[in-house]
Write an enzyme that holds these catalytic residues in place. Structure first.
Site, PDB file in Angstrom:
ATOM      1  N   CYS B 132       0.814  -1.189   0.000  1.00  0.00           N
ATOM      2  CA  CYS B 132       0.000   0.000   0.000  1.00  0.00           C
ATOM      3  C   CYS B 132       0.858   1.254   0.000  1.00  0.00           C
ATOM      4  CB  CYS B 132      -0.926   0.036   1.199  1.00  0.00           C
ATOM      5  SG  CYS B 132      -1.983   1.472   1.086  1.00  0.00           S
ATOM      6  N   ASN B 195      -1.124  -4.007  -7.164  1.00  0.00           N
ATOM      7  CA  ASN B 195      -1.751  -2.953  -6.376  1.00  0.00           C
ATOM      8  C   ASN B 195      -1.624  -1.637  -7.165  1.00  0.00           C
ATOM      9  OD1 ASN B 195      -2.781  -1.448  -4.133  1.00  0.00           O
ATOM     10  ND2 ASN B 195      -2.011  -3.064  -2.804  1.00  0.00           N
TER      11      ASN B 195
HETATM   12  C1  LIG Z   1     -10.595   3.312  -3.382  1.00  0.00           C
HETATM   13  C2  LIG Z   1      -9.620   2.173  -3.411  1.00  0.00           C
HETATM   14  C3  LIG Z   1      -9.272   1.519  -2.224  1.00  0.00           C
HETATM   15  C4  LIG Z   1      -8.362   0.470  -2.222  1.00  0.00           C
HETATM   16  N1  LIG Z   1      -8.062  -0.168  -1.045  1.00  0.00           N
HETATM   17  C5  LIG Z   1      -7.210  -1.232  -1.055  1.00  0.00           C
HETATM   18  C6  LIG Z   1      -6.930  -1.944   0.156  1.00  0.00           C
HETATM   19  O1  LIG Z   1      -7.475  -1.657   1.223  1.00  0.00           O
HETATM   20  N2  LIG Z   1      -6.039  -2.982   0.106  1.00  0.00           N
HETATM   21  C7  LIG Z   1      -5.442  -3.357  -1.076  1.00  0.00           C
HETATM   22  O2  LIG Z   1      -4.653  -4.308  -1.074  1.00  0.00           O
HETATM   23  N3  LIG Z   1      -5.706  -2.713  -2.230  1.00  0.00           N
HETATM   24  C8  LIG Z   1      -6.568  -1.658  -2.246  1.00  0.00           C
HETATM   25  N4  LIG Z   1      -6.854  -1.002  -3.433  1.00  0.00           N
HETATM   26  C9  LIG Z   1      -6.192  -1.439  -4.673  1.00  0.00           C
HETATM   27  C10 LIG Z   1      -7.086  -2.346  -5.505  1.00  0.00           C
HETATM   28  O3  LIG Z   1      -7.470  -3.496  -4.801  1.00  0.00           O
HETATM   29  C11 LIG Z   1      -6.405  -2.739  -6.817  1.00  0.00           C
HETATM   30  O4  LIG Z   1      -5.219  -3.441  -6.526  1.00  0.00           O
HETATM   31  C12 LIG Z   1      -6.058  -1.558  -7.689  1.00  0.00           C
HETATM   32  O5  LIG Z   1      -7.077  -0.593  -7.627  1.00  0.00           O
HETATM   33  C13 LIG Z   1      -5.794  -1.940  -9.135  1.00  0.00           C
HETATM   34  O6  LIG Z   1      -6.920  -2.548  -9.737  1.00  0.00           O
HETATM   35  P1  LIG Z   1      -8.017  -1.740 -10.598  1.00  0.00           P
HETATM   36  O7  LIG Z   1      -7.271  -0.936 -11.619  1.00  0.00           O
HETATM   37  O8  LIG Z   1      -8.901  -2.797 -11.187  1.00  0.00           O
HETATM   38  O9  LIG Z   1      -8.741  -0.857  -9.644  1.00  0.00           O
HETATM   39  C14 LIG Z   1      -7.775   0.061  -3.443  1.00  0.00           C
HETATM   40  C15 LIG Z   1      -8.127   0.702  -4.635  1.00  0.00           C
HETATM   41  C16 LIG Z   1      -9.034   1.748  -4.641  1.00  0.00           C
HETATM   42  C17 LIG Z   1      -9.402   2.408  -5.941  1.00  0.00           C
END
Ligand SMILES: Cc1cc2nc3c(=O)[nH]c(=O)nc-3n(C[C@H](O)[C@H](O)[C@H](O)COP(=O)(O)O)c2cc1C
Ligand SMILES: Cc1cc2nc3c(=O)[nH]c(=O)nc-3n(C[C@H](O)[C@H](O)[C@H](O)COP(=O)(O)OP(=O)(O)OC[C@H]3O[C@@H](n4cnc5c(N)ncnc54)[C@H](O)[C@@H]3O)c2cc1C
Ligand code: FES
Lengths: 270, 306
Positions: B132, B195
């Site tokens: 993160c 991530n």
């Molecule tokens: C609002 C938001 C909150 C997120 N919170 C977490 C989290 O708590 N833990 C985590 O491992 N990834 C978190 N992520 C990352 C997502 O799980 C993911 O890895 C990342 O957004 C890439 O995928 P995507 O492009 O499909 O969104 C978060 C992403 C967003 C947009």
């Protein structure tokens, strides 16, 4: 309250409203095919995402639900940025993803109720005024910047008295704030209710008077939202120690699911 | 068409289909129940859990960017105890694998989280967030150093020997394959990749950053090419199953990840396009396969011609 649903709706038409001075402000009524849900409470909202947002604008945009019939659903919007700009190009037949009804809605009581609207903050009150059983108990103070005919006031005017104040010169705002306080004090004396919706500085002023005058007041917030369903935690506001849910006191709470309407003493707007 | 997938290994994780919702983008799952049948999903990963409740970062915490978004939510959550006691019982975990995403700033806390969740029948797997970028103290360090990443993996492995252990990698590194190997060697059952990418957005009129935290994590369609590259490199570096994510916005996007070697996928930001997105993706996958003349995911998996 009905269970929210998400559906792809067809645009019936998009009607421009009034004439605004600046080149960059525009007002529209968007009429959509009716969704599967029918029950909703004034103050609730929906997320709107035209398919024309493509991949480049990932988020839907929140808009107040203001009128629904057997045939259609109407919302009003003002162009302020990228999303609403693109919405201003919608044509009949275009498709729009809509999810709602979302959020909690305003309190409705058989008591003198003062509606305070700032700009497009007037929208949720259209439904409110129409749903209320005692329209004679309702009065509205409406502060706006653009000419009155840019805003959907007609259907409110039909049922209740609206005092509108246009903010066009220096000093207008002071006048508005002065009447705001007077009217709130009046309603407070009658143990009535104050409901406010508008830009943040406006809500802060209302909140300050509400606490000072001890008038029961609800505020509807317009925070930026991504999901509208409580998942992204992007729209949060800070609750105070008066918040009814013990575990959520002095804690960031989602405006989309715990609001958008809050009691003035239960949130902090700083 | 049979879409079922097993993340094979010592502690296999069986999924009805390869569609998993990504942590932080699907709440605790219950928020999305009105929009579809949760049990139709392959699995859900819940919002990141920490030992103690966290109030997260100041607002604004999210900003929309072209084809993506930045977030610096700062892992606001109710804490693991609240989740286990109040939220998990509301999820249909008997029919839907619930994956707990965990976050901590010390290996010891990771282990403690692992131990608490290991005792929960309703938890199918743990996903360790070592990546993160939003939280100022720590976090990022684990995902950027192979030794630290391995240490965290070992700590959770030991604390939760009975649970499938997925480790979620950060793309904000120079050699993601090296981190992947270190984590796999330390006992991870699978990897989730990727991530968010570290990024920022500014408002030229107010001359302010658009996030209170200044820096946040970029997600959404904008990051898909980076994500595909990472998944490709990781799949070539390790033999454990890899779950691909980053910018998936259609069934075809999902198939691209499977083509480069992913066993399953996660959808994140696309859940904000509309709350029924993930449910539709499950329905769209077989159609997208048919269009390509593909009869099973196995046929496609890792079949990239280079
Ligand atoms: C609002 C938001 C909150 C997120 N919170 C977490 C989290 O708590 N833990 C985590 O491992 N990834 C978190 N992520 C990352 C997502 O799980 C993911 O890895 C990342 O957004 C890439 O995928 P995507 O492009 O499909 O969104 C978060 C992403 C967003 C947009
Ligand atoms: C519950 C609720 C109900 C609402 N109801 C209504 C309603 O009924 N009618 C209505 O008109 N509105 C309503 N709103 C507000 C409406 O949702 C917003 O006006 C809309 O989302 C703006 O979207 P946008 O993409 O056009 O603007 P955005 O691009 O999101 O911009 C919003 C603001 O940021 C500024 N901005 C734009 N681009 C940038 C940039 N790159 N960097 C920095 N700043 C930028 C704009 O000038 C503008 O002031 C409601 C909001 C909420 C939360
Ligand atoms: S808009 Fe996502 S939590 Fe409120």
């Amino acid at each position: 309250m009905s269970q929210p649903a998400s559906s792809l709706l067809t645009v019936l038409d998009l009607v421009p409203f009034g004439q605004s001075n600046g080149l960059d402000t525009q007002f529209f009524a968007l009429r959509l095919e009716r969704p599967s849900w029918t029950a909703w409470k004034p103050g609730q909202f929906m997320m709107v995402r035209p398919t024309s947002f493509g991949l480049d604008l990932p988020w839907g945009r929140p808009f107040g639900i203001c009128h629904m019939t057997a045939q259609h659903l109407i919302c009003f919007f003002q162009v302020v940025g990228r999303g609403t700009q693109r919405m201003a190009a919608l044509k009949s037949g275009d498709k729009v993803q809509v999810w709602g009804p979302l959020g909690n809605g305003f309190a409705m009581e058989d008591k003198p109720t003062l509606l305070l609207a700032g700009g497009m903050g007037i929208v949720p009150f259209i439904g409110y005024v129409h749903e209320h059983h005692q329209p004679w108990n309702l009065t509205m103070l409406f502060g706006h910047r653009q000419p009155l005919n840019c805003y959907p006031v007609d259907s409110i005017n039909e049922r209740i008295t609206v005092d509108s104040l246009r903010e066009s010169a220096v000093g207008d705002l002071d006048n508005l704030i002065f009447s705001l306080r007077e009217r709130m004090a009046d309603v407070g004396e009658q143990n009535g209710l104050v409901l406010a919706c508008g830009p943040l500085p406006f809500l802060k002023t209302v909140q300050q008077f509400a606490l000072e005058l001890k008038v029961r007041t609800q505020l509807s917030l317009e925070n930026k939202m991504a999901c509208g369903v409580g998942a992204c935690l992007g729209c949060v506001c800070q609750s105070t120690e008066n918040y009814p849910v013990a575990a959520k006191r002095n804690w960031p709470v989602q405006v989309c699911t715990h609001g958008p309407v809050f009691w003035a003493d239960q949130i902090s707007l700083d | 068409m049979d879409l079922s997938v097993t993340l094979a290994g010592e502690r296999p994780l069986h999924l009805k289909n390869p569609v998993i919702t990504a942590s932080g983008t699907f709440g605790y799952g219950v928020e999305f129940a009105p929009y579809g049948d949760l049990t139709s999903l392959g699995a859900i990963v819940v919002k990141g859990l920490s030992l103690k409740p966290r109030s997260g970062n100041p607002t604004p915490r999210i900003a929309e960017t072209t084809s993506g978004m930045l977030n610096a939510v700062g892992l606001q959550n109710d804490g693991v105890e609240n989740f286990v006691r109040h939220t998990l019982p509301r999820l249909p975990w008997q029919e839907l694998p619930v994956i707990a995403n965990i976050y901590a700033t010390e290996p010891q806390d990771f282990a403690e989280l692992g131990a608490i969740l290991a005792a929960e029948e309703g938890i199918a797997a743990l996903e360790v967030n070592i990546s993160c970028p939003n939280v100022k103290q720590g976090g990022i360090l684990f995902g950027q150093d192979p030794r630290l990443a391995a240490a965290v993996t070992k700590a959770v492995r030991k604390a939760a020997p009975n649970k499938h252990l997925m480790v979620k990698l950060s793309p904000n590194v120079t050699d993601i394959a090296a981190i992947a190997r270190a984590v796999a060697d330390a006992g991870a059952d699978s990897l989730a990749c990727i991530n968010t990418l570290s990024g920022m957005a500014v408002d030229v009129r107010s001359r302010r950053p658009r996030l209170a935290n200044v820096i946040g994590g970029l997600s959404g369609p904008a990051i898909k090419p980076v994500a595909l590259r990472c998944v490709w490199q990781v799949c070539n570096a390790v033999s454990i199953p890899v779950v691909g994510l980053g910018g998936i916005a259609s069934a075809e996007d999902a198939l691209e990840f499977i083509l480069v070697g992913a066993s399953a996928v996660q959808v994140g930001t696309a859940n904000f396009f509309r709350p029924d997105f993930a449910f539709d993706l499950v329905r769209e996958l077989p159609k997208a396969c048919e269009k390509l003349g593909v009869h099973s995911l196995e046929e496609l998996r890792g079949s990239l011609r280079v």
